[in-house]
Design a protein around this motif. Structure first.
Motif, PDB file in Angstrom:
ATOM      1  N   LEU A 153      -4.856  -2.817   2.778  1.00 32.81           N
ATOM      2  CA  LEU A 153      -4.351  -4.078   2.189  1.00 32.81           C
ATOM      3  C   LEU A 153      -3.097  -4.562   2.640  1.00 32.81           C
ATOM      4  N   MET A 179      -6.976   1.364  -0.594  1.00 33.50           N
ATOM      5  CA  MET A 179      -6.109   0.361  -0.566  1.00 33.50           C
ATOM      6  C   MET A 179      -5.325   0.591   0.732  1.00 33.50           C
ATOM      7  N   TYR A 226      -1.891  -8.446  -5.800  1.00 31.91           N
ATOM      8  CA  TYR A 226      -2.818  -7.523  -5.364  1.00 31.91           C
ATOM      9  C   TYR A 226      -4.236  -8.017  -5.310  1.00 31.91           C
ATOM     10  N   THR A 234       2.279  -8.582  -9.924  1.00 35.79           N
ATOM     11  CA  THR A 234       1.647  -7.421  -9.297  1.00 35.79           C
ATOM     12  C   THR A 234       0.108  -7.664  -9.266  1.00 35.79           C
ATOM     13  N   ARG A 240      -6.365  -8.180  -1.940  1.00 38.03           N
ATOM     14  CA  ARG A 240      -7.600  -7.560  -1.895  1.00 38.03           C
ATOM     15  C   ARG A 240      -8.716  -8.539  -1.282  1.00 38.03           C
ATOM     16  N   GLN A 249      -5.460   0.258 -10.561  1.00 38.79           N
ATOM     17  CA  GLN A 249      -6.643   0.252  -9.970  1.00 38.79           C
ATOM     18  C   GLN A 249      -7.666   1.697 -10.224  1.00 38.79           C
ATOM     19  N   ILE A 285       0.262  -0.416  -8.883  1.00 38.90           N
ATOM     20  CA  ILE A 285      -1.055  -0.707  -8.475  1.00 38.90           C
ATOM     21  C   ILE A 285      -1.905   0.222  -8.451  1.00 38.90           C
ATOM     22  N   LEU A 288      -0.739  -6.174   1.976  1.00 37.83           N
ATOM     23  CA  LEU A 288       0.324  -6.158   1.126  1.00 37.83           C
ATOM     24  C   LEU A 288       1.653  -5.797   1.606  1.00 37.83           C
TER      25      LEU A 288
END
Length: 501
Positions: free
Chosen positions: A317, A314, A242, A238, A246, A286, A282, A319
């Protein structure tokens, strides 16, 4: 007058010679032959499952028969005229051509399963041609009917987009390439690594020592990240996913395509945890707030405000999480291909390998053969999409029987094919997890020794590179914050401030 009359007569003859219309290309016999082969031997599904879909059939009834048969085979059940009969008892279109007896005729006239793939290719190619005709018709229609204020460039871009999408669906493989082309790509990779900060040829994972050992995550590599439960495999995966998402940065090339400068778009197949649990991890990492406290709602107003700020940052993001349980390797590959075609792709993460399933045939042959098919499929997918694939893997319990719990290649669970197919095998190991379960009685010399050892290893983790095709093996020391499930670079003792006892 005579000349004009002759011209009219010739024109009339020419019109008569031209057919009133042209039908779109299709082949009902090929569709019937393929369906018959499937109903006689369900193994035929495995030969065409990676490229043929129900929408490729010209006859809607055939599309529904194929879809129903494929659904049964995917569920591990038998697809035959008898089992399919219940799906079509009230199908009006099938009733018009004979009802359930039509299914029996399909099976009765089947030739052999050997030709199933060829029939599938024929059906697929004709479907692509029909789609090409549709796109061409749309281009002509838009050129005629588009408003005056619509720029021709817009129409061209729409046409290009449709043709590109169609071209992507029709790729079976790259075929042979000249050595000069491969050599040019190797030089381009070296030049990119030379120009990039840190000198990485692959995608940075965000952990300096791992990047230094592996040169980043290399395209087309299958990377196995293995460990016993509670070692932190998912946490490390993870963290890496990330970081890659990012840092995603792309620039538009003169030809209109996007050229990725750093990072990448990430596809995370989470077969164990839900998308919400993964997002919470996540968010916890963060925001610097324990995920347990987030789930229980035991956070302060300031911490909630911090969560809101981090979540807003985020939102964009790149993802993408797929938390569908029980995915087959064929389904995973299809979804990854679709994501790359639609948005691009820089990294695939699979959590975890043993939760994937193979084809019905391999499943019947045993788990070892099934895992072998899965790892081979993941490696083939990494090469096809030209992206690194990171697959997490469990280890066998024999690790627990040894005094030294550090994992080895022989501990990979269920199949030697994992070690064989992987380009990189890395193990996550935390000695703290085992030592804290051996706490002696308090206020004893053994307990004091145990406490000293715990102080030394608390918060430390090891990533052991057990295999690497294009680099060295060895052990990498990392810092692990269990409350935030976060891995970080470990600051060497030489770089710590001087301490005075």
């Amino acid at each position: 007058m005579e000349t004009a009359a002759n011209f009219v007569k010739f024109e009339h003859q020419a019109v008569k010679a031209t057919p009133d219309y042209r039908s779109v290309p299709f082949n009902l016999e090929a569709e019937q032959a393929l369906l018959g082969a499937i109903l006689v031997n369900n193994e035929a599904c495995e030969r065409i499952s990676d490229f043929l879909k129900p929408e490729h059939f010209f006859e809607p009834v055939h599309a529904r028969i194929f879809e129903a048969a494929f659904r049964l085979v995917r569920a591990g059940k038998l697809a035959s005229p008898v089992t399919l009969k219940t799906f079509f008892d009230r199908d009006q279109a099938l009733s018009e051509i004979g009802g359930p007896a039509y299914l029996a005729r399909l099976a009765g006239s089947a030739t052999t399963v050997i030709n199933a793939q060829e029939y599938g290719r024929t059906i697929f190619d004709l479907a692509v041609r029909r789609r090409l005709i549709e796109i061409g018709t749309d281009i002509v229609g838009n050129a005629y009917d588009a408003p005056v204020d619509v720029a021709p460039r817009t129409l061209i871009e729409e046409a290009e987009q449709g043709l590109y999408a169609l071209a992507e669906t029709g790729r079976y493989g790259k075929g042979f390439r000249g050595f000069s082309e491969a050599l040019t790509q190797a030089i381009d990779m070296a030049a990119a690594a030379y120009a990039r900060d840190g000198g990485l040829s692959g995608v940075s994972c965000g952990l300096t020592d791992i990047d230094a050992k592996m040169g980043g995550l290399q395209r087309s590599d299958l990377i196995i990240l293995a460990g016993r439960p509670a070692m932190g495999k998912t946490a490390l995966a993870t963290n890496i996913a990330y970081h890659v998402a990012r840092n995603y940065r792309a620039e538009q090339s003169p030809d209109g395509s996007l050229k990725v400068q750093d990072g990448g778009l990430v596809a995370f197949f989470s077969l164990e945890m839900s998308a919400e649990q993964l997002a919470t991890r996540i968010l916890s990492e963060q925001a610097g707030i324990s995920s347990e406290r987030i789930r229980r709602g035991k956070i302060t107003e300031d911490e909630f405000r911090r969560l809101s700020i981090v979540s807003q940052e985020m939102q964009s993001l790149p993802l993408y999480i797929d938390d569908t349980g029980g995915l087959t390797i064929a389904q995973l590959a299809a979804r990854a291909r679709r994501l790359k075609r639609q948005r691009g792709l820089g990294l695939i993460v699979v959590d975890y390998l043993q939760l994937l399933t193979g084809s019905a045939k391999r499943s019947s042959e045993g788990r070892v053969q099934e895992v072998s098919e899965i790892t081979t499929g993941l490696k083939a997918l990494a090469k096809e999409l030209d992206v690194p694939v990171m697959a997490l893997s469990q280890l066998s319990r024999q690790v627990e029987q040894r005094d030294d719990k550090r994992p080895q290649l022989a501990d990979l669970r269920e199949s030697g094919s994992i070690e064989q197919d992987a380009d990189v095998v890395a193990f996550v190991f935390r000695e703290e997890y085992y030592l804290q379960r051996k706490e002696p009685k308090p206020n004893t010399p053994e307990h004091f020794e145990w406490q000293d050892e715990m102080n030394r290893i608390t918060g430390r983790a090891e990533v052991i590179i057990g295999k690497q095709r294009h680099g060295p093996t060895g052990t990498i020391q990392l810092h692990f914050d269990a409350s935030l499930t976060r891995f970080q670079n470990l600051i060497a003792e030489d770089y710590l401030p001087e301490r005075f006892e």
